[in-house]
Every structure is written in structure tokens, then in C-alpha cells.
Write an enzyme that holds these catalytic residues in place. Structure first.
Site, PDB file in Angstrom:
ATOM      1  N   ARG A  22      37.053 140.504 151.428  1.00 33.47           N
ATOM      2  CA  ARG A  22      36.205 140.222 150.393  1.00 33.47           C
ATOM      3  C   ARG A  22      35.658 138.621 150.875  1.00 33.47           C
ATOM      4  O   ARG A  22      33.807 138.669 150.679  1.00 33.47           O
ATOM      5  CB  ARG A  22      36.062 140.385 148.872  1.00 33.47           C
ATOM      6  N   LYS A  46      52.166 136.836 154.623  1.00 32.46           N
ATOM      7  CA  LYS A  46      52.950 138.629 153.815  1.00 32.46           C
ATOM      8  C   LYS A  46      53.941 138.752 154.485  1.00 32.46           C
ATOM      9  O   LYS A  46      53.967 137.497 155.847  1.00 32.46           O
ATOM     10  CB  LYS A  46      51.919 139.499 155.106  1.00 32.46           C
TER      11      LYS A  46
END
Length: 461
Positions: free
Chosen positions: A314, A240
Site C-alpha cells: 500500500r 515473514k
């Protein structure tokens, strides 16, 4: 100091008149001449959060009025009464109001929520004003809900150096001890073999990944709560940018929310068999970090192509949901700070959710309106299934194109819930970006008050 309980009913109180702009003139005319003159001179206009202290004959404060604004303000803002608390002097107060039912409960809960302080690293002055529980509200329920919210906020607000997988496990154990629940933890080789996606996401961190399981209750419907516990998310090898990493201590907001909800359920002795599953990891960067292009095999046997290591939430939820689905649950609820797409769609205040059962969705939305905990239903849109099927593996963890990011993530998770017909997934933000009455800037509970209100009706089926 956090003060999220009501004052003793034996405490001496002073009246706090809740006054709307529409009702200001009638209220003022009901005062004696001296008080009328004082209120007139004070320029009290019943604006939201405005307070006027009314003196007695010798100058001491004998009452107060608090403004709740006009109808437009009240429609736009939750918990307007919460804004009064910080502006009142020390002592116990008692509402004087025509509010009743859900509106009165909202006012009282807002007052409690305004007592929250996060004091782990710096002292914060406690609120001086207390409230005697208004007649007609369930004081114990409101205190229970406020405590669950405080737990969620505290966990999210704690930075990652003090809230890694170890500390998240400790928080779950503390909650279990308080309520007589049991906790088991899977880590090490057992995690690698039984929950390969959880292990893979967390293996690059020196803070060992684990699956935390808490169970409580011996009778009633089986409810399983699954919370994403990514204690910090660098993005992995798909690193990120620094600005995007700044709030990643909140990436365990799903876990924090399910623990807050679990407190409400257990403290209220709900007639359910509760199971809480938290995959706790840190998504770090190291030589053994998982890579873009890797193909991983999940607990369920489905293979997953990794097209972005920053779509790790997820993955850890997939293995936990597989376990939940094996356990004959009547209802599975997952909560996660999962996608930026959800925030683009509905902003930070609303909790978008997915439900396989329309009656569960209807019950939740009725409860959300009742307790002022906004939610918005999103679709499990089956035509998008092809977007999560890469061809080289069963599933793609990060479909290209950028369309329908929250929906494709939810569809991904649903692939791991095949035996349990009733499944709800919440893609929460878990953070208030600015301070509002009763909702300070920082960690936030989302949808857990609505779920707690809705669960009894949902589980009667």
C-alpha cells in the site's frame, strides 16, 4: 511450447462432439449403428474431460466426443471443455455443439488457455490438438485475451532472481515496443524526492527501486492502471516466516495483471488514452531498511506511521496513485496482491474489488459473469476510517486488531485518490494453488478479462 491460437481455417479438421450427460443418449442414438456400438463398448459416459475416439471403417480416427459433465459440474467448474484438449490426438478439430453465444466463447477460450505452458526453465510437451475457431465467436478477441493472460502468467511464474525491478521494466518496455507505446522510468534521486514511499520501501535492496510509466493512445477517455510491482517481499524487518515467503515471487501480481490488461487494450486498439504506472521494488532486509515506528511523508504530503514493514504494498501504491490522481484520469484502476485478508474472505478464485461508482461495479459484474472471470464487490466502509488513523500521523499502514484487513487497506489507498471520482481497486491473489481445466497451477490473471469486457461500456459515460 505454448499454443494459444486457433488453427488455420484451411486446415483439414475432424469433428469434436461436445456431449453433456443430459444429452448423451440423444447424441448416441444419432450415430450410425457401428459408431453407436463402439461408443457403447467404450463406456463413454460424457464425464467432464472424458474423450472417446471414434474410428472409421478402416480403423482411423474420424471423429471424437468430449464429455462436459452434468449441469451441476458445469455450474461448479469453469472451462470444462479445456480439459478435453490434452486427451485428444494431434490434428485440427472442429466443435460440434449446440452451444452458442457466451457459452461457446467460454468453450473456445478455455481451449486456448489450456495451451499455456511455462517453459523458461524446463521443457513442457505442447498440446497436440488444435481447434478451428468456431463460427460465431470473435477469434481475434479470444486470441488477444489468451495472449494477455499468458503474459500475466509468465511474469508471475518467473522467480524473483530473474524478475526484479530491472526485468519488470524490461517486460514493460517489450510490451510498449510491440504496441507503439512510450515508457519513462523514474529512479535514483528523482525517485527519492518525488516518490518517497516507493524509494523507502525499495532502498534496502541492491536492485534499485523505480516507477515505471507507460503511455499509449492520443484520443478518448483517460484510463490509468496502477499495478503493485513488489518483485519479492521478505516482509522487511518484520520478516515473514519461511513458509510465508515461498510464494512471494507473485507479489508483483498486480503489475503482471495490469500489463496483461494493457496488452488487451492496446492490441484491440481501444479508443482510450492509456497510462500504466508500476512501482517496482524489492522489499529486502539490510542496514538501511525502513523500520517499524518510522513516520514517512508520501508524495501527496500525507504522513504514514509504519507499524509493519510487511504492509509495504500500500505504500508503493500510494505514491503511484498520487501521480495517477494528478493526471486528470477519467478512471483509475489499481491491482495488487495486497492482503491475506482478501484470500480468507473469498478464497483464491474470486477477485475482490472496491469501486467508488456503482454503475462501474454493475458493468464489471455483468461482464464478469459473461466471460467467467469471477469478482466480488467489497465496501469502502467509511466507519472503518478511524482504524487507519493512528493519531501520531495521518495514516497507519497496518492497523492493530486484525479486523477488516482488506477494507482498511482499500481505504488507505483511497486517501490518495481525491481528484478522480471513479476509482476501482482489486485485491487479487494472482495464483492458482491447484490445476483446473484451462488454469494450471501457478500464476493467474484475475479480473482482467472482466475489465477488458466491461471497459467500453464503462467509458461511454
Amino acid at each position: 511450447m505454448t499454443s494459444m491460437t486457433f488453427a488455420s481455417s484451411d486446415a483439414p479438421t475432424r469433428p469434436l462432439h461436445l456431449v453433456s450427460k443430459e444429452g448423451l443418449e440423444d447424441w448416441r442414438l444419432g450415430l450410425d449403428a457401428r459408431a453407436q456400438a463402439f461408443v457403447q463398448a467404450s463406456a463413454f459416459s460424457a464425464g467432464a474431460g472424458q474423450v472417446v475416439l471414434i474410428p472409421g471403417e478402416t480403423g482411423e480416427v474420424v471423429a471424437a466426443a468430449g464429455g462436459v459433465g452434468d449441469a451441476k459440474t458445469r455450474a461448479r467448474k469453469r472451462f470444462v471443455v479445456a480439459g478435453l484438449r490434452a486427451n485428444l490426438p494431434e490434428g485440427a478439430w472442429e466443435f460440434q455443439t449446440s452451444l452458442e453465444g457466451d457459452d461457446l466463447a467460454e468453450a473456445a477460450l478455455g481451449w486456448l488457455l489450456a495451451g499455456y505452458r511455462f517453459e523458461k526453465y524446463a521443457a513442457a510437451p505442447p498440446p497436440k490438438a488444435m481447434l478451428v475457431a468456431p463460427k460465431g465467436v470473435d477469434a481475434a478477441l479470444l486470441e488477444r485475451v489468451a495472449a494477455g493472460e499468458a503474459l500475466t502468467r509468465n511474469l508471475i511464474n518467473t522467480p524473483a532472481n530473474d524478475m526484479g525491478p530491472d526485468e519488470l521494466e524490461a517486460a514493460a518496455r517489450d510490451l510498449a515496443t510491440a504496441h507503439g507505446a512510450e515508457v519513462s522510468v523514474t529512479a535514483g534521486k528523482a525517485l527519492e524526492e518525488g516518490y518517497p514511499l516507493i524509494h523507502t520501501v525499495g532502498r534496502a535492496s541492491p536492485r534499485a527501486p523505480r516507477l515505471i510509466e507507460m503511455t499509449w493512445g492520443s484520443e478518448g477517455p483517460r484510463v490509468t492502471l496502477v499495478g503493485k510491482g513488489v518483485c519479492f517481499d521478505t516482509g522487511g524487518l518484520n520478516l515473514k516466516p519461511g513458509a510465508s515467503m515461498g510464494l512471494m515471487k507473485k507479489d508483483m501480481g498486480g503489475a503482471a495483471n495490469v500489463l496483461g490488461l494493457a496488452h488487451m487494450i492496446m492490441d484491440g486498439a481501444a479508443p482510450v488514452r492509456l497510462r500504466v504506472l508500476i512501482p517496482a521494488v524489492e522489499n529486502a532486509v539490510a542496514g538501511d531498511a525502513f523500520r517499524p515506528g518510522d513516520i514517512l511523508t508520501s508524495r501527496k504530503g500525507l504522513t504514514v506511521e509504519i507499524n509493519n514493514t510487511d504492509a509495504e504494498g500500500r505504500l508503493v501504491l500510494a505514491d503511484a496513485l498520487s501521480l495517477a490522481d494528478e493526471g486528470a484520469s477519467d478512471l483509475i484502476i489499481s491491482m495488487a496482491t495486497l492482503t491475506g485478508a482478501a484470500r480468507v474472505a473469498v478464497g483464491p478464485d474470486i477477485a475482490p474489488y472496491y469501486a467508488t461508482d456503482a454503475s462501474d461495479a454493475a458493468a464489471l459484474e455483468a461482464a464478469a459473469a459473461m466471460v467467467r472471470d469471477p469478482v466480488w464487490r467489497m465496501p469502502f466502509w467509511l466507519p472503518y476510517e478511524t482504524m487507519i488513523e493512528p493519531g501520531i500521523a495521518d495514516l497507519d499502514n497496518s492497523p492493530s486488531g486484525g479486523f477488516a484487513g482488506s477494507i482498511t487497506a482499500a481505504l488507505f489507498l483511497r486517501r490518495f485518490v481525491t481528484e478522480t471520482p471513479r476509482y476501482m481497486h482489486f485485491d487479487v491473489f494472482g495464483w492458482s494453488p491447484s490445476a483446473e481445466p484451462g488454469r494450471p497451477k501457478g500464476g493467474a490473471g484475475q479480473a482482467i478479462r472482466a475489465l477488458y469486457q466491461a471497459l467500453p461500456g464503462m467509458l461511454e459515460k
